[in-house]
Design a protein around this motif. Structure first.
Motif, PDB file in Angstrom:
ATOM      1  N   GLU A 113       0.836  -1.197   0.000  1.00  0.00           N
ATOM      2  CA  GLU A 113       0.000   0.000   0.000  1.00  0.00           C
ATOM      3  C   GLU A 113       0.876   1.256   0.000  1.00  0.00           C
ATOM      4  OE1 GLU A 113      -3.222  -0.095  -0.243  1.00  0.00           O
ATOM      5  OE2 GLU A 113      -3.331  -2.286  -0.124  1.00  0.00           O
ATOM      6  N   GLU A 114       0.330   2.349  -0.501  1.00  0.00           N
ATOM      7  CA  GLU A 114       1.091   3.601  -0.551  1.00  0.00           C
ATOM      8  C   GLU A 114       1.466   4.090   0.836  1.00  0.00           C
ATOM      9  OE1 GLU A 114       0.837   7.800  -3.004  1.00  0.00           O
ATOM     10  OE2 GLU A 114      -1.027   6.821  -2.380  1.00  0.00           O
ATOM     11  N   LEU A 115       0.593   3.860   1.795  1.00  0.00           N
ATOM     12  CA  LEU A 115       0.854   4.254   3.175  1.00  0.00           C
ATOM     13  C   LEU A 115       0.272   3.175   4.079  1.00  0.00           C
ATOM     14  CD1 LEU A 115       2.222   6.640   4.588  1.00  0.00           C
ATOM     15  CD2 LEU A 115      -0.025   7.671   4.884  1.00  0.00           C
ATOM     16  N   SER A 116       1.080   2.665   4.995  1.00  0.00           N
ATOM     17  CA  SER A 116       0.667   1.528   5.825  1.00  0.00           C
ATOM     18  C   SER A 116       0.951   1.785   7.296  1.00  0.00           C
ATOM     19  CB  SER A 116       1.423   0.260   5.398  1.00  0.00           C
ATOM     20  OG  SER A 116       1.266  -0.005   4.026  1.00  0.00           O
ATOM     21  N   ARG A 117       0.254   1.063   8.130  1.00  0.00           N
ATOM     22  CA  ARG A 117       0.523   1.109   9.564  1.00  0.00           C
ATOM     23  C   ARG A 117       1.989   0.775   9.824  1.00  0.00           C
ATOM     24  NH1 ARG A 117      -2.096   0.402  14.559  1.00  0.00           N
ATOM     25  NH2 ARG A 117      -0.837  -0.747  16.080  1.00  0.00           N
ATOM     26  N   GLY A 118       2.641   1.584  10.665  1.00  0.00           N
ATOM     27  CA  GLY A 118       4.044   1.371  10.989  1.00  0.00           C
ATOM     28  C   GLY A 118       5.001   2.171  10.139  1.00  0.00           C
ATOM     29  N   ASP A 119       4.535   2.750   9.046  1.00  0.00           N
ATOM     30  CA  ASP A 119       5.420   3.543   8.194  1.00  0.00           C
ATOM     31  C   ASP A 119       6.008   4.728   8.964  1.00  0.00           C
ATOM     32  OD1 ASP A 119       5.906   2.583   5.605  1.00  0.00           O
ATOM     33  OD2 ASP A 119       3.887   3.109   4.933  1.00  0.00           O
ATOM     34  N   LEU A 120       7.305   4.987   8.743  1.00  0.00           N
ATOM     35  CA  LEU A 120       7.958   6.159   9.312  1.00  0.00           C
ATOM     36  C   LEU A 120       7.904   7.298   8.308  1.00  0.00           C
ATOM     37  CD1 LEU A 120      11.172   4.770  11.066  1.00  0.00           C
ATOM     38  CD2 LEU A 120       9.025   5.493  12.108  1.00  0.00           C
ATOM     39  N   LEU A 121       7.478   8.461   8.768  1.00  0.00           N
ATOM     40  CA  LEU A 121       7.324   9.629   7.913  1.00  0.00           C
ATOM     41  C   LEU A 121       8.092  10.811   8.482  1.00  0.00           C
ATOM     42  CD1 LEU A 121       3.451   9.491   7.310  1.00  0.00           C
ATOM     43  CD2 LEU A 121       5.251   8.496   5.875  1.00  0.00           C
ATOM     44  N   MET A 122       8.377  11.766   7.609  1.00  0.00           N
ATOM     45  CA  MET A 122       8.946  13.033   8.051  1.00  0.00           C
ATOM     46  C   MET A 122       8.090  14.163   7.512  1.00  0.00           C
ATOM     47  SD  MET A 122      12.812  14.549   7.709  1.00  0.00           S
ATOM     48  CE  MET A 122      13.406  13.481   9.027  1.00  0.00           C
ATOM     49  N   VAL A 123       7.711  15.076   8.380  1.00  0.00           N
ATOM     50  CA  VAL A 123       6.939  16.244   7.971  1.00  0.00           C
ATOM     51  C   VAL A 123       7.860  17.174   7.197  1.00  0.00           C
ATOM     52  CG1 VAL A 123       5.607  18.224   8.801  1.00  0.00           C
ATOM     53  CG2 VAL A 123       5.425  16.018   9.972  1.00  0.00           C
ATOM     54  N   VAL A 124       7.393  17.667   6.048  1.00  0.00           N
ATOM     55  CA  VAL A 124       8.260  18.474   5.193  1.00  0.00           C
ATOM     56  C   VAL A 124       7.790  19.918   5.064  1.00  0.00           C
ATOM     57  CG1 VAL A 124       9.152  16.512   3.902  1.00  0.00           C
ATOM     58  CG2 VAL A 124       7.060  17.636   3.117  1.00  0.00           C
ATOM     59  N   LYS A 125       6.747  20.273   5.792  1.00  0.00           N
ATOM     60  CA  LYS A 125       6.313  21.668   5.845  1.00  0.00           C
ATOM     61  C   LYS A 125       5.600  21.893   7.166  1.00  0.00           C
ATOM     62  CE  LYS A 125       3.788  25.289   3.380  1.00  0.00           C
ATOM     63  NZ  LYS A 125       2.898  25.627   2.241  1.00  0.00           N
ATOM     64  N   ASN A 126       5.833  23.053   7.780  1.00  0.00           N
ATOM     65  CA  ASN A 126       5.197  23.347   9.061  1.00  0.00           C
ATOM     66  C   ASN A 126       3.676  23.194   8.958  1.00  0.00           C
ATOM     67  OD1 ASN A 126       7.610  24.032  10.390  1.00  0.00           O
ATOM     68  ND2 ASN A 126       7.540  26.098   9.571  1.00  0.00           N
ATOM     69  N   HIS A 127       3.102  22.587   9.975  1.00  0.00           N
ATOM     70  CA  HIS A 127       1.650  22.369  10.013  1.00  0.00           C
ATOM     71  C   HIS A 127       1.119  22.870  11.346  1.00  0.00           C
ATOM     72  CE1 HIS A 127      -2.255  20.374   9.560  1.00  0.00           C
ATOM     73  NE2 HIS A 127      -2.107  19.955  10.808  1.00  0.00           N
ATOM     74  N   TYR A 128       0.090  23.704  11.300  1.00  0.00           N
ATOM     75  CA  TYR A 128      -0.448  24.331  12.505  1.00  0.00           C
ATOM     76  C   TYR A 128      -1.647  23.545  12.998  1.00  0.00           C
ATOM     77  CZ  TYR A 128       2.431  27.456  10.018  1.00  0.00           C
ATOM     78  OH  TYR A 128       3.501  27.949   9.312  1.00  0.00           O
ATOM     79  N   LEU A 129      -1.585  23.105  14.236  1.00  0.00           N
ATOM     80  CA  LEU A 129      -2.629  22.251  14.784  1.00  0.00           C
ATOM     81  C   LEU A 129      -3.891  23.054  15.073  1.00  0.00           C
ATOM     82  CD1 LEU A 129      -0.540  20.137  17.311  1.00  0.00           C
ATOM     83  CD2 LEU A 129      -1.199  19.547  14.992  1.00  0.00           C
ATOM     84  N   SER A 130      -5.003  22.534  14.605  1.00  0.00           N
ATOM     85  CA  SER A 130      -6.292  23.123  14.928  1.00  0.00           C
ATOM     86  C   SER A 130      -6.778  22.571  16.263  1.00  0.00           C
ATOM     87  CB  SER A 130      -7.310  22.796  13.830  1.00  0.00           C
ATOM     88  OG  SER A 130      -7.586  21.398  13.817  1.00  0.00           O
ATOM     89  N   LYS A 131      -7.794  23.185  16.817  1.00  0.00           N
ATOM     90  CA  LYS A 131      -8.349  22.683  18.075  1.00  0.00           C
ATOM     91  C   LYS A 131      -8.924  21.285  17.899  1.00  0.00           C
ATOM     92  CE  LYS A 131      -9.392  27.146  20.197  1.00  0.00           C
ATOM     93  NZ  LYS A 131     -10.443  28.016  20.787  1.00  0.00           N
ATOM     94  N   ASP A 132      -9.373  20.986  16.672  1.00  0.00           N
ATOM     95  CA  ASP A 132      -9.923  19.650  16.411  1.00  0.00           C
ATOM     96  C   ASP A 132      -8.825  18.584  16.446  1.00  0.00           C
ATOM     97  OD1 ASP A 132     -12.446  20.685  16.118  1.00  0.00           O
ATOM     98  OD2 ASP A 132     -12.267  20.927  13.941  1.00  0.00           O
ATOM     99  N   GLU A 133      -7.599  18.978  16.097  1.00  0.00           N
ATOM    100  CA  GLU A 133      -6.510  18.007  16.054  1.00  0.00           C
ATOM    101  C   GLU A 133      -5.890  17.772  17.426  1.00  0.00           C
ATOM    102  OE1 GLU A 133      -4.529  18.436  11.665  1.00  0.00           O
ATOM    103  OE2 GLU A 133      -4.261  20.113  13.054  1.00  0.00           O
ATOM    104  N   ALA A 134      -5.953  18.762  18.308  1.00  0.00           N
ATOM    105  CA  ALA A 134      -5.343  18.622  19.631  1.00  0.00           C
ATOM    106  C   ALA A 134      -6.250  17.825  20.555  1.00  0.00           C
ATOM    107  CB  ALA A 134      -5.084  19.990  20.240  1.00  0.00           C
ATOM    108  N   PRO A 135      -5.690  16.950  21.399  1.00  0.00           N
ATOM    109  CA  PRO A 135      -6.522  16.231  22.359  1.00  0.00           C
ATOM    110  C   PRO A 135      -7.074  17.177  23.402  1.00  0.00           C
ATOM    111  CG  PRO A 135      -4.197  15.844  22.806  1.00  0.00           C
ATOM    112  CD  PRO A 135      -4.275  16.594  21.506  1.00  0.00           C
TER     113      PRO A 135
END
Length: 497
Positions: A295-317
């Motif tokens: 699959e293109e993306l699977s459980r366990g895959d290691l990723l690196m963020v390549v652009k700053n991403h700002y967390l919304s209130k919906d994304e934060a616990p």
């Protein structure tokens, strides 16, 4: 002054005790310089501790931090990246933060994704900044943070007229920040331009307990080339007599990488290459031939963020999710702060609902961030960046996405309301990621892994530059246990026979 002169003897003795060994002459000199720095009455005193790999810089810094903590002095540990902060914390035994998350705060305006310099409310506090060679001040790249000049902002934040001061720790032989020939935070002459009183020391002698390390032996040799005015030939690497450095041929690579994954784990194994294009080839090969991921993306895959991403209130616990009910339903971002930074690493927990919209492909992904206490985030990921040769979405792609999403909000009459909707749009703000089994050296800088594989690609004497020597030294010194050199040419191997 940070410590009164009557206490300096006690401080010196305690540092030596926490060092756990008799200090080398260079370490003893560094302790003496630190003593002068701590008792200086200058309101803008700053210290630089430069140390090459294996010279005991980290050990000395950790002893100093422990001593100050034992004396109930306030200390804050910082590093440029999440991985570097994690390594600093492990080495020192105390919590460390990323510089950006400590000194910046997001603007309150709903339509603004920029970050202002925060107010430093601390007093009588000593800030230690590790991996200071990575601190840029050219104003290049994304300038969403403060003035866009990180060193300027850090100095302004720390020196708040409340008796706070700063110690920079770093290795000037590593790659300098992109766009700069040298690392400004490690240059005393650079800091003196600001009116600082600068205390400096250098650690160059490799400690005896590292004498059997091929990684450090060769890294030291490479570093010595940096001090030469003109390098005339590619560095020769010595393998004979060392157990921690070896050549891996292409036909052995899959088996050897598999062994590393089994022995130390995927998270402690990294391949370092010289280009994004080469990293893509490695990442696809590792996923397909070693990890058997179709699959293109699977459980366990290691990723690196390549652009700053700002967390919304919906994304934060929320507090309800974390179990703290003092302020119910308030978002809790934890140490990760209010954004995920370019260069942060994540592991895929779950992938759902892959779809194509606006000419791009997206997926709902649950991510865990190992460098931030396994912070978990449910978000939307843009899949097109996974195998793109560009560092992130190109300007043209970003413009295409902007125009198509804005068409969906054409019924909103006020432009400011349309922009607000865009800022909150999950597709416009989808996290941009790449696979993180193989990365460029700039992406690996600041981190350490037990097993490092270095593929420098084709090299000739004509391609020899100071940048290459810095690159090679930085790549070598990412390894803590084992260094594998992939398809290393015979012309760069020392013949001891």
């Amino acid at each position: 002054m940070y410590i009164c002169k009557t206490m300096t003897d006690i401080v010196t003795q305690q540092i030596q005790k926490n060092l756990g060994m008799t200090p080398t002459d260079e370490q003893a000199m560094a302790i003496a310089v630190f003593r002068q720095f701590m008792t200086s009455a200058h309101p803008h005193a700053v210290m630089i501790i430069r140390g090459s790999a294996g010279t005991g810089k980290t050990t000395l810094a950790s002893a100093i931090v422990r001593t100050l903590q034992q004396m109930r002095r306030k200390v804050v540990l910082l590093a440029p990246t999440g991985r570097a902060a994690k390594v600093f914390a492990m080495n020192s035994g105390y919590e460390a933060f990323t510089i950006h998350r400590k000194i910046y705060r997001q603007r309150s305006a709903a339509l603004d994704d920029r970050f202002n310099l925060n107010n430093n409310m601390q007093q009588d506090t000593l800030y230690f900044v590790d991996e200071a060679s990575m601190i840029a001040n050219s104003g290049m790249g994304e300038s969403i943070f403060g003035s866009g000049r990180l060193l300027d902002d850090l100095l302004q934040y720390v020196y708040n007229d409340r008796n706070c001061r700063l110690v920079f720790l770093g290795d000037k032989a590593q790659l300098p920040p992109v766009g700069e020939e040298e690392s400004p935070a490690l240059m005393g002459s650079y800091l003196r331009r600001y009116g600082f009183e600068v205390f400096e020391c250098d650690l160059n002698e490799v400690l005896r307990q590292h004498s059997d390390s091929g990684i450090l032996f060769n890294a030291t040799r490479i570093r010595q080339l940096i001090t030469h005015d003109e390098v005339t030939q590619l560095p020769l690497i010595r393998f004979q007599g060392f157990a921690d450095i070896q050549i891996v041929m292409g036909n052995e690579l899959i088996e050897q990488l598999s062994n590393s994954y089994q022995r130390v784990g995927i998270d402690e194994t990294m391949v370092i290459v010289r280009s994004n294009k080469r990293a893509i080839i490695y990442n696809q090969g590792i996923r397909g031939m070693i990890l058997d991921r179709e699959e293109e993306l699977s459980r366990g895959d290691l990723l690196m963020v390549v652009k700053n991403h700002y967390l919304s209130k919906d994304e934060a616990p929320t507090v309800e999710e974390t179990g703290n009910k003092n302020d119910e339903q308030e978002p809790r971002f934890g140490q990760i702060g209010s954004f995920i930074a370019n260069g942060d690493r994540a592991q895929v927990v779950r992938v759902r609902n892959i779809r194509k919209l606006y000419g791009f492909r997206f997926a709902d992904v649950w991510l865990s961030f190992p460098d931030y206490d396994d912070y978990e985030l449910q978000t939307v990921v843009n899949l097109d960046t996974l195998t793109a040769e560009s560092p992130a979405l190109t300007r043209e792609q970003q413009e295409q996405l902007y125009q198509q999403i804005m068409e969906d909000y054409a019924d909103i009459t006020q432009k400011k309301d349309r922009l607000k909707a865009l800022r909150e749009d999950v597709y416009y703000n989808a996290v941009q990621v790449k696979y993180a089994y193989a990365v460029t050296c700039h992406k690996a800088q600041g981190g350490q892994w037990e097993h490092i594989y270095v593929d420098q690609g084709y090299m000739s004497d004509e391609m020899l530059t100071p940048d290459y020597i810095h690159w090679l030294y930085t790549a070598f010194t990412r390894a803590t246990e084992k260094l594998y050199l992939v398809n290393w040419p015979k012309t760069q191997i020392e013949n001891n026979g």
